[in-house]
Design a protein around this motif. Structure first.
Motif, short mmCIF file in Angstrom:
data_model
loop_
_atom_site.label_atom_id
_atom_site.label_comp_id
_atom_site.label_asym_id
_atom_site.label_seq_id
_atom_site.Cartn_x
_atom_site.Cartn_y
_atom_site.Cartn_z
N GLN A 1219 34.23 146.21 -41.86
CA GLN A 1219 35.18 145.23 -42.41
C GLN A 1219 34.49 144.08 -43.11
O GLN A 1219 35.15 143.28 -43.79
CB GLN A 1219 36.06 144.67 -41.27
N LEU A 1220 33.15 143.99 -42.96
CA LEU A 1220 32.41 142.88 -43.59
C LEU A 1220 32.03 143.28 -45.01
O LEU A 1220 30.95 143.82 -45.27
CB LEU A 1220 31.16 142.55 -42.77
N ASN A 1221 32.89 143.02 -45.96
CA ASN A 1221 32.64 143.44 -47.33
C ASN A 1221 31.56 142.61 -48.02
O ASN A 1221 30.96 143.04 -48.99
CB ASN A 1221 33.94 143.34 -48.14
N ASP A 1222 31.34 141.38 -47.52
CA ASP A 1222 30.35 140.51 -48.16
C ASP A 1222 28.93 140.82 -47.71
O ASP A 1222 27.98 140.41 -48.37
CB ASP A 1222 30.67 139.04 -47.84
N GLU A 1223 28.77 141.51 -46.60
CA GLU A 1223 27.44 141.83 -46.08
C GLU A 1223 27.09 143.27 -46.46
O GLU A 1223 27.19 144.20 -45.66
CB GLU A 1223 27.41 141.64 -44.56
N TYR A 1225 24.12 144.78 -47.39
CA TYR A 1225 22.93 145.39 -46.80
C TYR A 1225 23.11 145.64 -45.31
O TYR A 1225 22.67 146.68 -44.78
CB TYR A 1225 21.71 144.51 -47.07
N LEU A 1226 23.75 144.71 -44.59
CA LEU A 1226 24.01 144.92 -43.17
C LEU A 1226 24.95 146.09 -42.97
O LEU A 1226 24.76 146.92 -42.07
CB LEU A 1226 24.61 143.64 -42.58
N GLN A 1227 25.95 146.19 -43.82
CA GLN A 1227 26.92 147.27 -43.70
C GLN A 1227 26.26 148.63 -43.94
O GLN A 1227 26.47 149.57 -43.17
CB GLN A 1227 28.05 147.05 -44.72
N ARG A 1228 25.43 148.72 -44.97
CA ARG A 1228 24.76 149.98 -45.27
C ARG A 1228 23.78 150.37 -44.15
O ARG A 1228 23.73 151.52 -43.73
CB ARG A 1228 24.01 149.87 -46.59
N GLY A 1229 22.99 149.41 -43.70
CA GLY A 1229 22.02 149.70 -42.66
C GLY A 1229 22.67 150.12 -41.36
O GLY A 1229 22.23 151.08 -40.70
N PHE A 1230 23.73 149.43 -40.96
CA PHE A 1230 24.41 149.76 -39.71
C PHE A 1230 25.14 151.09 -39.83
O PHE A 1230 25.19 151.87 -38.87
CB PHE A 1230 25.40 148.64 -39.35
N GLU A 1231 25.67 151.38 -40.99
CA GLU A 1231 26.34 152.67 -41.19
C GLU A 1231 25.35 153.82 -41.08
O GLU A 1231 25.65 154.86 -40.46
CB GLU A 1231 27.02 152.69 -42.55
N ALA A 1232 24.17 153.65 -41.68
CA ALA A 1232 23.14 154.70 -41.58
C ALA A 1232 22.70 154.89 -40.14
O ALA A 1232 22.49 156.03 -39.68
CB ALA A 1232 21.95 154.35 -42.47
N LEU A 1233 22.56 153.79 -39.39
CA LEU A 1233 22.20 153.89 -37.98
C LEU A 1233 23.28 154.61 -37.19
O LEU A 1233 22.99 155.46 -36.33
CB LEU A 1233 21.96 152.49 -37.41
N SER A 1234 24.53 154.31 -37.48
CA SER A 1234 25.65 154.98 -36.80
C SER A 1234 25.66 156.46 -37.11
O SER A 1234 25.86 157.30 -36.22
CB SER A 1234 26.97 154.33 -37.23
N VAL A 1235 25.43 156.81 -38.36
CA VAL A 1235 25.40 158.23 -38.75
C VAL A 1235 24.25 158.94 -38.05
O VAL A 1235 24.39 160.09 -37.61
CB VAL A 1235 25.27 158.34 -40.28
N GLY A 1236 23.10 158.27 -37.92
CA GLY A 1236 21.96 158.89 -37.24
C GLY A 1236 22.28 159.24 -35.81
O GLY A 1236 21.94 160.33 -35.33
N PHE A 1237 22.97 158.35 -35.09
CA PHE A 1237 23.34 158.64 -33.70
C PHE A 1237 24.40 159.73 -33.63
O PHE A 1237 24.42 160.53 -32.69
CB PHE A 1237 23.82 157.37 -33.01
N GLN A 1238 25.32 159.76 -34.59
CA GLN A 1238 26.32 160.82 -34.60
C GLN A 1238 25.66 162.19 -34.79
O GLN A 1238 26.05 163.17 -34.15
CB GLN A 1238 27.34 160.57 -35.71
N LEU A 1239 24.68 162.25 -35.66
CA LEU A 1239 24.01 163.52 -35.91
C LEU A 1239 23.15 163.96 -34.74
O LEU A 1239 22.89 165.16 -34.57
CB LEU A 1239 23.15 163.42 -37.18
N LEU A 1240 22.70 163.02 -33.93
CA LEU A 1240 21.89 163.39 -32.77
C LEU A 1240 22.68 164.21 -31.76
O LEU A 1240 22.10 164.90 -30.92
CB LEU A 1240 21.35 162.13 -32.08
N ARG A 1241 24.00 164.15 -31.83
CA ARG A 1241 24.82 164.92 -30.90
C ARG A 1241 24.70 166.42 -31.16
O ARG A 1241 25.12 167.24 -30.32
CB ARG A 1241 26.28 164.49 -30.99
N ASN A 1242 24.14 166.82 -32.28
CA ASN A 1242 23.89 168.24 -32.53
C ASN A 1242 22.88 168.82 -31.55
O ASN A 1242 22.70 170.04 -31.48
CB ASN A 1242 23.39 168.45 -33.96
#
Length: 1568
Positions: A1219-1223, A1225-1242
């Motif tokens: 929801q933080l549209n102004d941030e 770089y933070l949004q992109r970095g945190f999204e990539a981190l979230s995706v990494g943990f989601q993929l670890l469930r494989n």
């Protein structure tokens, strides 16, 4: 066996699929597949009798009839008796026919190598007609497909038929589809490999090796997918963030500045330019703005999954990785981007890529010594028999030699006593002993004399020096003198060759390959002299380029000198090992040449004339250029640039390039490396056993003895002289003197003779000899007196620095020094000193408070280090003695050295040298890491030994660089100049140096050139150790002459020079480094483990025992009893819900991969909605697992921690960060981190498939070694980063070190720059920028200190110390540490492979845990003897041991005695066994029974002793399992007496035993 069964009419029954699945399931349950596969047992007669249900017997006559009917006719026309068919079979089996077809297959290469289309088609059609007849003949001879030996049953023949059919498509019009169809006809190229047996065998082995790669390729592909999806969400759309000309779009267009070819965001645009993306304003993408080389023609992007996967694939071979990193970290947070790409390169390029090498290398390892014990015994018996035969032959030869010698003595005896032999005897003697004429004997003795060999070697050295001593500005007189020396060496080489051939004969001389090579080199000089005489050219003084080149070929004779020079033992050893290795690899090198030609022809057919030649450096327009491009693919040299350029016109370039890289660089080169590593080590050991080094001590001793013998001979000569004079004077007096002097000393006699009749010259010589002997005696007396005095002083004065104080105070100090608190304090001091060095940068103001604080820290740390050294010296002594401070560890010597330098630095101004020595403090962490980790301990010890080995190998490689660089120096000296500071149009009009100056340009020499032999060696060293050396090649082939401007593609033949050297330098020399480092690491590891004296069986047993000691008793947990608990447990653990969760994981992964740049909003919202649902569902699943397994959640499911952290990050990302549209770089970095943990469930899906889990376990097995190496790599990176900041911190920004991506202004960026150098990616460009001094085209200032930096800023000049810095870093880091990284990967994988294929695998141990848990569900680690007896039978079955004897009660006593397991008592007094004792003993006994091995336990080394925590809960008893039967008997007797008193009757034990045996035999009969 199968042929015998077929002849008897016995066939195997067809097994249904259901039976196959049942068999697989039973095998998996019992875990016997490893045993069966490892044993590779044949289905013999005993198996046939036991499993008669698997076979059926048919009528033998019927089967013979069927075989005759099947072979009756081909094409239903030609029978076996048909004369035409018989004639054809005879024809195709003829050797001449095979030669003819091979010749036609070779001619088939011609059409693909020429550019004349009509001629090529004509040749191809004629060859295709011939091959058509060949196919027809084979079909008539053997049939089409019905028979087993028919034509199309062979894959090679299928390729021939396809090539024959698709060759006729060459008459189709040229378009993209037809070009691909026409390419299929290139299968014809395999025909040449098919017809040559050696190549066919090598190619078949190469293809079959692909099947082994699945255990690494599947994890590599999954890891690539994992990082591709993460990169997709991290960098999507960033390639559109460019510096724009206007603040906002104008008329729907937002133009990017073509002069600023960089992404922006983190990197700020220059003035009057604005950073942004057209997507921010809803504008369409400009597809042409990134179509430039700086953005890899818009192919390097993460805008969709497939482009992301392509980018990740390039990291597998470290291809252009730094450029990709630099491009994206300007638009995304620098540290996030660097972390992503560094983790990617470590996993793919350093670990997984080397796992491929380890997988090939593992083929040469001995997987299981215990399993191969029987085969080893047979092999040893054969070797013993061969040795006996050799010894018998040697004894026979010795007897013949003794007889010949006795005959010679007899002849000489007859000559001395009988005067002389008669004519017949003399003739017979000459025939038997002196077969050669006297003249030949003279040349033979001359050719074998030491003086002659010395002259030959001296001539080779003089000739080499005359060739090497050549440089750009050498005077004409000096050059002529060198040519005169060289000519005389040529004349001598002719004489030398004549003497050698005359003395040894042609057969004797050419029996050695090195002599053949030397003769070839000298022959070139004969030809040169002959040609010069014929064409009437000067013989001696001749400056023609080609004459100079041919004369320079004599430098290759240095290889002969090195090959035979035992004085330089190590270099000779390496030289011979390399020659023998390359000789052994000739077949696979021939296959390599065929593959290069094949890939070149395919590339030429697919990509010819797609681009203009002027636009490309590497292209496919002719066969020579295509060949160069194919070789570069194997060398991993800039293939991606060529792929991108051709991909602009055809996407076939992607498929061709990627497939070629996979088959060539990834597979074949690593296979070649593995074979080279194994073969070189074997040849090195073989040569080392055959070639013994010179014993210099013995050599010096012999020289001394020679001098002594000369002294005695001179004394004897003097005596004879005196005797002759005395005889002339008075014979009677001489006789009397002789009688008197028989009992006197020789020295008195010689002195009396000297006084009378010795000449003056002989008298002086004798006096000199006597003085030398007297001096030696005096020196020996002085040394003995000094040693005695030192021993007395040590006894009288125990406070000497060289010996510890032997009193109570010294013992107390030793306890203090060895205490944990003192060691921890020293560690903190080292840490503080290291942090100080990291903060003490050249950009720190010396007058600032920070600088003053750091200076105080330095003073305090130095004082503390002095105190530490003093205490250790007092406790243990300084240098003498094995336990002294210096000799105890090399780190202590380094500590003393660094402390001395820091003491000196306190009184002198700050200098780079002082900071460098201070940075060496961080090496102390290696010692600490070695104490905490075995892996670091092995690596640290191997590192010290590897430096010694690398020094010797570096000298050998330097000789090769000098020899090979000589040719470039002779041909290119002074030709590497170019004109700078001019526009492109002006440069095209310039022809020479004077035109350049007329236009106002600067005539500048290239830093990397060939002006002298050392410049050439440096350039070649860079070529061998770098990626992106193509630019150096372009500079070389553009050179036209002295004072002439370079022109591109002037002489492309220099590509052959570079590519041949890259094979020598990279494939051979660098792999020699890897081989020696791997060998050093393995030997060091075995020695450090204390297993150097153990045999292979004992080592394997120790590894098995270590695996057992790492096991823990498994606890079985009961299901919840409440309905709610059962419901939650079913959600988490039931089979149905697990399938549901796995399907949801796959859906989530697929959804995450579907994102792409500029996708439709509805589609994007749908993907977000699916992702949200999956996140919530996973939250429910994780919570149910936590509740169901609480409170033992960590023991039962350790991965739950990762799941909980991942769920928290996913929820925060979904409901907060997104929801933080102004941030941004933070949004992109945190999204990539979230995706990494989601993929670890494989991981849970991988865990469901044992094969996949096994594949990933391969990766996990090498991770600890990789982490240890990363720790050591960081330490050395820290040292060189600190030194680099001091040397190059003020450097002016240039082409590569431009101040943002690569520079030494900041510690982190300095380390990243060094990582790029270590990866060998264009590191020479950093060297050039760092060595750039003030020149007409480069203005800079020599800055000394912080004050001048404040005045001039970043405008500093380079320094020539850059040569030392970069070359030493590359030698230490790239050639030693990175090779140690490879060695650690190979070592870890070797252990993993041995565990997988060992006598007891980890899967069997896993089943043992399950068996134990059935009898010990609480996991206490304790079993009573009844439970133990049942367990032992099941474990025996698991290990594949027959249990007949174990179940027999008569053998119980012997069985328990053989186990020898100690007995323990629990709290209730019950006697039983503990987990690890039972498993170790049962495993040992099972291995001994199954494989028939003995002496698994060594008496001298028992391995590491493990003390398990649960042992403390039980009390040790004085009994063992051997006494258990007695205890049971006594308990039974006591129970019998008690029951007898109570009147209880007993059963007849004998009858019960007989009944049990009868029942057992009945069960066996029923089963059969």
């Amino acid at each position: 066996m199968s042929q015998t069964l077929n002849k008897l009419g016995i066939e195997y029954k067809e097994i249904s699929q259901i039976q196959v699945e049942e068999a697989k399931q039973s095998i998996k349950q019992m875990r016997l597949e490893q045993v069966l596969i490892g044993e590779c047992e044949n289905f013999g007669w005993q198996n046939l009798v036991n499993r008669h249900d698997l076979i059926t017997i048919k009528s033998l006559e019927k089967s013979q009839k069927d075989q005759k009917k099947a072979q009756n006719s081909t094409l239903f026309i030609f029978s076996n008796k048909n004369p035409i068919r018989r004639g054809i079979i005879k024809l195709i089996r003829n050797q001449n026919y095979t030669y003819f077809i091979t010749l036609i297959a070779a001619i088939c290469l011609v059409p693909y190598c020429i550019n004349e289309k009509r001629l090529a088609i004509s040749i191809e059609v004629v060859c295709n007609i011939i091959f058509g007849f060949d196919i027809l003949l084979f079909i008539i001879a053997y049939g089409v497909i019905l028979d087993k030996k028919s034509y199309l049953r062979d894959c090679w023949n299928i390729a021939n038929v396809l090539a024959f059919i698709f060759t006729w498509f060459i008459f189709l019009e040229d378009n993209k589809v037809n070009d691909v169809i026409k390419t299929i006809r290139l299968l014809r190229l395999f025909r040449l490999i098919q017809e040559i047996p050696l190549l066919r065998i090598q190619f078949t082995a190469y293809v079959s090796s692909f099947l082994k790669l699945k255990q690494v390729l599947i994890p590599i592909f999954l890891v690539m997918i994992y990082f591709a999806i993460i990169g997709l969400h991290l960098f999507i759309g960033l390639t559109e963030r460019r510096c724009r000309i206007t603040p906002e779009p104008v008329d729907g267009v937002w133009l990017a500045d073509d002069g600023v070819l960089k992404l922006c965001g983190i990197w700020d645009c220059p003035e009057n330019l604005y950073c942004g993306s057209p997507e921010d304003y809803g504008l369409p993408k400009n597809v042409t703005e990134n179509n430039v080389a700086e953005f890899s023609w818009d192919f390097i992007r993460f805008d969709d999954f497939f482009h992301s996967l392509l980018v990740v694939f390039t990291f597998l071979n470290v291809t252009g990785w730094s450029g990709t990193t630099f491009m994206f970290w300007k638009a995304m947070t620098t540290y996030v981007t660097a972390t992503y790409f560094l983790v990617l390169i470590v996993l793919l390029a350093f670990i997984l890529s080397n796992l491929l090498l380890a997988l090939f290398y593992e083929s040469f390892m001995e997987k299981s010594s215990i399993k191969n014990s029987s085969s080893k015994a047979k092999k040893q018996e054969q070797e013993i028999e061969e040795d006996l035969k050799k010894k018998n032959q040697e004894q026979l030869m010795n007897r013949l030699a003794l007889m010949s010698k006795q005959k010679g003595h007899l002849v000489s005896h007859n000559q001395s006593f009988n005067g002389q032999l008669n004519f017949e005897q003399q003739f017979q003697f000459d025939q038997t002993t002196l077969q050669q004429p006297q003249q030949n004997r003279f040349f033979d003795s001359l050719s074998n004399s030491k003086n002659f060999n010395f002259l030959n070697n001296l001539c080779i050295i003089l000739s080499g020096l005359a060739i090497i001593i050549d440089y750009k500005d050498i005077s004409k007189t000096a050059l002529e003198q060198l040519q005169i020396v060289d000519f005389f060496c040529i004349i001598y080489s002719f004489i030398e060759m004549a003497i050698l051939i005359t003395g040894r004969g042609l057969k004797g001389y050419f029996s050695k390959d090195i002599n053949k090579f030397d003769f070839l080199i000298i022959s070139t000089q004969w030809i040169l002299v002959f040609v010069l005489v014929v064409i009437d050219e000067p013989l001696i003084i001749n400056h023609t380029v080609y004459v100079t080149f041919f004369k320079s070929l004599k430098i290759l004779r240095v290889f002969r000198f090195v090959y035979n020079a035992k004085l330089f033992y190590t270099i000779t050893l390496l030289m011979r090992s390399l020659v023998f290795t390359l000789t052994r690899l000739k077949n696979i090198l021939a296959l390599w040449a065929c593959l290069v030609i094949l890939i070149a022809i395919v590339g030429k057919s697919l990509l010819q004339n797609k681009l203009r030649e002027e636009e490309m450096t590497i292209y496919y327009d002719d066969f020579g250029s295509a060949l160069m491009a194919a070789v570069n693919i194997f060398y991993n040299e800039e293939w991606h640039v060529t792929m991108y350029k051709y991909a602009l016109h055809t996407y076939v370039s992607f498929f061709y390039s990627i497939l070629s890289v996979i088959l060539g660089q990834i597979f074949f080169i690593r296979l070649l490396m593995a074979i080279f590593l194994n073969e070189f080590v074997q040849q090195l050991q073989k040569v080392e056993n055959e070639l013994k080094p010179i014993d210099f001590k013995q050599f010096i001793f012999e020289i001394i003895q020679c001098f002594k013998s000369n002294n005695k001979q001179n004394q004897k000569r003097i005596t004879n002289y005196q005797t002759q004079k005395s005889d002339q004077m008075n014979q009677l007096e001489e006789q009397n003197n002789k009688k008197e002097k028989k009992g006197t000393r020789k020295e008195n006699r010689t002195n009396s003779m000297i006084n009378n009749n010795i000449p003056q010259q002989e008298l002086e010589e004798l006096q000199n000899w006597l003085q030398v002997d007297q001096q030696k005696q005096d020196q020996q007396e002085i040394k003995s007196n000094l040693s005695n005095n030192n021993n007395q002083n040590e006894k009288e004065n125990p406070t000497n620095l060289n010996s510890p104080i032997n009193n109570d105070k010294a013992e107390k100090i030793r306890q203090i020094v060895d205490s944990f608190i003192f060691q921890l304090f020293c560690l903190l001091v080292v840490l503080a000193s290291t942090i100080r060095i990291g903060l003490q940068t050249p950009f720190l103001d010396p007058n600032s408070s920070t600088s003053q604080i750091l200076q105080i820290v330095k003073i305090v740390a130095t004082i503390l280090f002095i105190i530490q050294i003093i205490l250790n010296v007092i406790a243990r002594g300084f240098i003498l003695g094995e336990k002294s401070y210096i000799q105890r560890s090399p780190y202590n010597a380094l500590n003393v050295l660094v402390t001395l330098v820091e003491i000196i630095s306190l009184f002198l101004p700050s200098h780079t040298v002082f900071n460098f020595f201070s940075s060496l403090r961080i090496i102390e962490f290696i010692r600490i890491g070695a104490f905490l980790s075995q892996s670091i301990n092995y690596i640290s010890q191997a590192l010290v030994k590897a430096f010694q080995t690398m020094l010797q190998l570096s000298i050998f490689c330097f000789i090769i660089l000098l020899i090979y660089g000589t040719f470039a120096t002779k041909l290119l000296k002074g030709q590497m100049y170019y004109c700078s500071s001019l526009s492109e149009e002006e440069t095209n009009e310039i022809n020479d140096k004077w035109d350049c100056m007329d236009y106002g340009g600067s005539w500048v020499n290239r830093i990397l050139g060939y002006d002298n032999i050392f410049d050439s060696a440096l350039t070649l060293f860079i070529t061998a150790t770098t990626e992106a050396w193509l630019e150096l090649l372009v500079h070389t082939w553009s050179a036209r002459g002295v004072n002439l401007t370079p022109v591109n593609n002037h002489n492309r033949w220099w590509a052959v020079y570079y590519q041949v050297f890259f094979f020598i330098g990279n494939i051979c020399m660098l792999n020699m480094f890897i081989s020696l480092v791997v060998e050093t690491y393995q030997q060091t590891k075995i020695k450090a483990q204390g297993m150097s004296e153990l045999n292979s069986n004992q080592r394997e047993w120790l590894q098995i025992k270590e695996s057992i000691n790492h096991l823990k008793p498994r606890r079985l947990y009961a299901k919840p009893k409440t309905k709610l608990g059962l419901f939650i447990f079913s959600i988490a653990e039931s089979r149905i819900t697990k399938y549901f969760w796995h399907a949801l994981i796959l859906l989530n992964t697929f959804t995450l991969a579907l994102y792409y740049n500029r996708q439709d909003k509805q589609f994007s919202d749908a993907l977000d909605y699916i992702n949200l649902i999956c996140t919530l569902a996973f939250t429910v699943e994780v919570l149910s697992r936590v509740i169901a397994k609480f409170p033992n959640i960590l023991d039962r499911d350790p991965f739950i921690i990762v799941d909980v952290i991942g769920i928290i990050i996913n929820l925060v990302n979904q409901f907060k960060i997104s929801q933080l549209n102004d941030e941004f770089y933070l949004q992109r970095g945190f999204e990539a981190l979230s995706v990494g943990f989601q993929l670890l469930r494989n991981y849970y899906i991988i865990k469901r498939f044992p094969e996949l889990e096994k594949l990933f376990y391969t990766i996990f097995s090498v991770v600890p070694s990789a982490l240890s190496m990363l720790f050591i790599m960081f330490i050395f990176l820290f040292i060189f980063a600190c030194l680099g900041m001091d040397l190059f911190g003020y450097l002016r920004p240039q082409q590569k070190m431009e101040g943002f991506d690569l520079h030494f202004k900041k510690f982190t960026t300095a380390m990243f720059s060094l990582i790029r150098v270590a990866s060998s990616e264009e590191w020479w460009a950093l060297l050039i920028d760092s060595v750039h001094v003030r020149t007409p085209d480069f203005a800079c200032i020599y800055i000394n200190g912080y004050e001048e930096f404040q005045e001039y800023g970043y405008n500093g000049c380079g320094t020539y110390w850059a040569y030392v810095f970069y070359v030493s870093f590359h030698l230490i880091f790239s050639l030693v540490i990175l090779n140690l990284f490879i060695a650690s990967i190979l070592g870890a994988y070797e252990e993993h492979a041995k565990q997988e294929q060992s006598a007891i695998s980890k899967y069997q141990l896993h089943d043992v845990l399950n068996y134990w848990a059935q009898y010990d569900p609480d996991g206490t680690g304790f079993l009573n003897y009844k439970q133990f007896w049942k367990l032992s039978s099941e474990i025996a079955i698991c290990f594949g041991v027959p249990v007949k004897e174990l179940l027999d009660p008569a053998n119980k006593k012997n069985f328990l005695k053989a186990l020898n397991i100690p007995l323990y008592e629990d709290g209730e007094g019950l006697i039983g066994y503990l987990f690890h004792d039972v498993i170790v003993s049962l495993t040992r006994l099972s291995v001994e029974l199954k494989y028939g091995v003995r002496d698994l336990e060594s008496e001298n080394f028992k391995g590491k002793e493990y003390v398990h925590h649960y042992y403390k809960k039980f009390k040790t008893s004085p009994y063992n399992s051997g006494q258990m039967s007695t205890i049971i008997f006594l308990q039974g007797k006591a129970r019998m007496l008690i029951n007898k008193r109570k009147g209880i009757k007993f059963l007849d034990l004998g009858a019960l035993k007989q009944e049990l045996q009868d029942q057992n035999e009945g069960d066996k009969f029923d089963n059969s």
